[in-house]
Design a protein around this motif. Sequence first.
Motif, PDB file in Angstrom:
ATOM      1  N   ALA A  74      -2.630   5.068   5.029  1.00 17.10           N
ATOM      2  CA  ALA A  74      -3.043   3.661   4.906  1.00 17.10           C
ATOM      3  C   ALA A  74      -3.689   3.160   6.192  1.00 17.10           C
ATOM      4  O   ALA A  74      -4.598   2.335   6.146  1.00 17.10           O
ATOM      5  N   LYS A  79       2.358   8.384   4.136  1.00 15.72           N
ATOM      6  CA  LYS A  79       1.651   7.310   3.429  1.00 15.72           C
ATOM      7  C   LYS A  79       1.147   6.264   4.410  1.00 15.72           C
ATOM      8  O   LYS A  79       0.039   5.731   4.258  1.00 15.72           O
ATOM      9  N   LEU A  80       1.947   5.954   5.409  1.00 13.16           N
ATOM     10  CA  LEU A  80       1.535   4.971   6.416  1.00 13.16           C
ATOM     11  C   LEU A  80       0.331   5.486   7.204  1.00 13.16           C
ATOM     12  O   LEU A  80      -0.623   4.736   7.459  1.00 13.16           O
ATOM     13  N   LYS A 137       0.816  -1.223   0.000  1.00 12.89           N
ATOM     14  CA  LYS A 137       0.000   0.000   0.000  1.00 12.89           C
ATOM     15  C   LYS A 137       0.844   1.265   0.000  1.00 12.89           C
ATOM     16  O   LYS A 137       0.421   2.286  -0.537  1.00 12.89           O
ATOM     17  N   VAL A 138       2.002   1.201   0.622  1.00 14.63           N
ATOM     18  CA  VAL A 138       2.819   2.414   0.734  1.00 14.63           C
ATOM     19  C   VAL A 138       4.111   2.336  -0.070  1.00 14.63           C
ATOM     20  O   VAL A 138       5.009   3.168   0.082  1.00 14.63           O
ATOM     21  N   LEU A 180       7.127   8.637   3.570  1.00 15.42           N
ATOM     22  CA  LEU A 180       6.656   7.294   3.898  1.00 15.42           C
ATOM     23  C   LEU A 180       5.752   7.327   5.131  1.00 15.42           C
ATOM     24  O   LEU A 180       4.708   6.661   5.178  1.00 15.42           O
TER      25      LEU A 180
END
Lengths: 67, 67
Positions: free
Chosen positions: B52, B48-49, B23-24, B45
Amino acid sequence: MLRNRVKELRARYGYTQSELGKKVDVTRQTIAFIEKGEFSPSITLALKLADALQVEIGELFWLEEEE
Amino acid sequence: MLRNRVKELRARYGYTQSELGKKVDVTRQTIAFIEKGEFSPSITLALKLADALQVEIGELFWLEEEE
DNA sequence: TAAAGATGTTAGGTTTATATTACATAATGT
DNA sequence: ACATTATGTAATATAAACCTAACATCTTTA
């Protein structure tokens, strides 16, 4: 794409790049690179910057669509 | 010191390390390293986490005093 | 007008994040 | 029992973050 408001907030507090760098333990060049968006700092540094600039980290750095 | 809740939140969603990595856009080893606190990911990152795992980034990663 | 401070920028070097590959083990399903 | 999947972990390699040093330009101030 990563965006940030470091330059704007630094100006609001009247800090120089050197002063801000000192507060978060990096050099003024690192601050300059971040302001130019030339790289994505570590989250540790990003959190220190948010603290120094008294803003939520999500308001200091965010991802934008659009290349 | 940098702390995070990645492992806890990943478990809450029932994602495997591989799924979350996908996903990331990082490998499962990178997820494992982050969960172990072995390094400080880039803010890109980290954002993005947070996305998600549907949490504010400040609630996913934070700095603690005390070595 | 000369000096000092702030910023832009670049080059070369070190450190750290991240990838790839691999092997081991535990858990789960057939 | 066997195959598959999830996780732990480690080695080596590459890319990116970050440093030091340097020089140039611009602005401010003595």
